[in-house]
Design a protein around this motif. Structure first.
Motif, short mmCIF file in Angstrom:
data_model
loop_
_atom_site.label_atom_id
_atom_site.label_comp_id
_atom_site.label_asym_id
_atom_site.label_seq_id
_atom_site.Cartn_x
_atom_site.Cartn_y
_atom_site.Cartn_z
N ARG A 64 -5.04 64.59 -26.71
CA ARG A 64 -5.50 63.87 -25.34
C ARG A 64 -4.15 62.77 -25.07
NH1 ARG A 64 -9.92 59.41 -23.58
NH2 ARG A 64 -8.80 58.41 -25.22
N ALA A 65 -3.83 62.22 -25.81
CA ALA A 65 -2.74 61.27 -25.57
C ALA A 65 -1.17 61.81 -25.29
CB ALA A 65 -2.44 60.28 -26.91
N GLU A 66 -1.01 63.08 -26.08
CA GLU A 66 0.09 63.73 -25.60
C GLU A 66 -0.03 64.43 -24.08
OE1 GLU A 66 -0.05 66.84 -28.77
OE2 GLU A 66 1.55 65.54 -29.97
N ALA A 67 -1.28 64.75 -23.77
CA ALA A 67 -1.51 65.46 -22.49
C ALA A 67 -1.43 64.27 -21.45
CB ALA A 67 -3.08 65.95 -22.47
N GLN A 87 2.30 53.90 -20.90
CA GLN A 87 2.20 52.91 -21.89
C GLN A 87 0.91 53.18 -22.83
OE1 GLN A 87 4.59 50.56 -22.80
NE2 GLN A 87 3.01 50.20 -24.44
N ALA A 88 -0.14 53.61 -22.14
CA ALA A 88 -1.42 53.55 -22.73
C ALA A 88 -1.45 54.92 -23.71
CB ALA A 88 -2.56 53.89 -21.97
N LEU A 135 -7.62 51.65 -28.79
CA LEU A 135 -6.78 51.91 -28.11
C LEU A 135 -7.27 53.35 -27.07
CD1 LEU A 135 -4.10 51.92 -31.09
CD2 LEU A 135 -4.22 50.57 -28.93
N GLU A 136 -8.05 54.18 -27.76
CA GLU A 136 -8.65 55.14 -27.30
C GLU A 136 -9.29 54.73 -25.80
OE1 GLU A 136 -7.40 58.09 -27.65
OE2 GLU A 136 -6.38 57.37 -29.54
N SER A 137 -10.12 53.82 -26.07
CA SER A 137 -10.99 53.43 -24.96
C SER A 137 -9.98 52.84 -23.86
CB SER A 137 -11.98 51.97 -25.39
OG SER A 137 -12.91 52.59 -26.25
N ASP A 138 -8.97 52.01 -24.23
CA ASP A 138 -8.09 51.68 -23.05
C ASP A 138 -7.37 52.88 -22.31
OD1 ASP A 138 -8.52 49.11 -23.87
OD2 ASP A 138 -6.78 48.87 -25.14
N LEU A 139 -7.14 53.88 -23.39
CA LEU A 139 -6.47 54.94 -22.64
C LEU A 139 -7.41 55.65 -21.56
CD1 LEU A 139 -4.30 57.23 -22.48
CD2 LEU A 139 -5.11 58.17 -24.31
#
Length: 248
Positions: A64-67, A87-88, A135-139
């Motif tokens: 998910r972060a890479e996407a 940034q997120a 961090l995942e909630s922020d993203l």
């Protein structure tokens, strides 16, 4: 029959009864020991299932972060939105440590090359002071805010943007499912470990109590119908791929 003969018969009968009682007690202890062993094996199996589901969740979090980082690099969104999303995503990719700090993981997470490169190029990251769930909630909140209905229309008008958006939607959908699977396994393991027999006899050994992964994983903007579990978003002609770990 003499009195001495009667005493001998009674003695032999008493020894036979005593031997029968001993055999029954041994059989009972054997059955009890086997039952406790089976219960301990079940506890260990549930712990392994939690770790397997956690590894799958870890992979989906990374995807998910890479996407999200890929979507930010398309240039379709406005510069401010691209910066916030990038940034997120970078913070999530550079995060270290297990996703759940319950001590159950035998080894630290395997960070991606993207995350290692970012940490090496920019030095220590301030995101390490925040938990993985934060961090995942922020993203999730950034995705929900930046990729709103207007942004989705703009992305759908670009081939690269549409592909990046579809990838992000699939990654978000798979992360939601992975978190549900993980937390279901955790609840099953906790329910078994909270039973009196398991607690009193310490059948779980020194293994820590597994914890759920709690995070805000809602990424659909207001007014947007989120992905249904039966029909994840995909490109025309593309077949949805199974979650990592499914079928194994």
């Amino acid at each position: 029959m003499t009195s001495s003969g009667q005493v001998g018969l009674l003695g032999r009968g008493g020894w036979s009864g005593l031997l029968l009682v001993v055999v029954l007690v041994l059989l009972l202890l054997l059955v009890l020991g086997w039952a406790l062993y089976a219960r301990a094996v079940r506890v260990d199996r549930l712990h392994r299932q939690v770790l397997g589901a956690r590894a799958t969740l870890e992979a989906q979090i990374l995807h998910r972060a890479e996407a999200a980082a890929d979507l930010a690099s398309t240039g379709v969104l406005d510069p401010a939105s691209c910066m916030l999303l990038a940034q997120a995503a970078r913070d999530a990719l550079d995060a270290e440590g297990p996703i759940v700090n319950d001590g159950l993981d035998p080894v630290p997470r395997l960070d991606s090359a993207y995350g290692h490169a970012g940490a090496g190029a920019h030095g220590p990251q301030p995101t390490r002071s925040r938990s993985r769930s934060q961090l995942e909630s922020d993203l999730s909140r950034v995705i929900r805010t930046v990729v709103d209905m207007q942004a989705r229309e703009d992305l759908d008008g670009s081939q690269r943007g549409s592909q990046a958006l579809a990838r992000l939607d699939r990654a978000c959908y798979r992360m939601v499912l992975s978190r549900r699977f993980h937390n279901t396994h955790v609840r099953q393991a906790r329910a078994l470990r909270e039973r009196p027999v398991v607690r009193v006899l310490h059948l779980a050994g020194h293994a820590p109590m597994p914890q759920t992964f709690e995070a805000d994983d809602e990424t659909a903007p207001v007014g947007h119908v989120g992905l249904e579990p039966e029909q994840p978003r995909s490109q025309p002609g593309e077949q949805p791929r199974p979650l990592q770990g499914e079928g194994s």
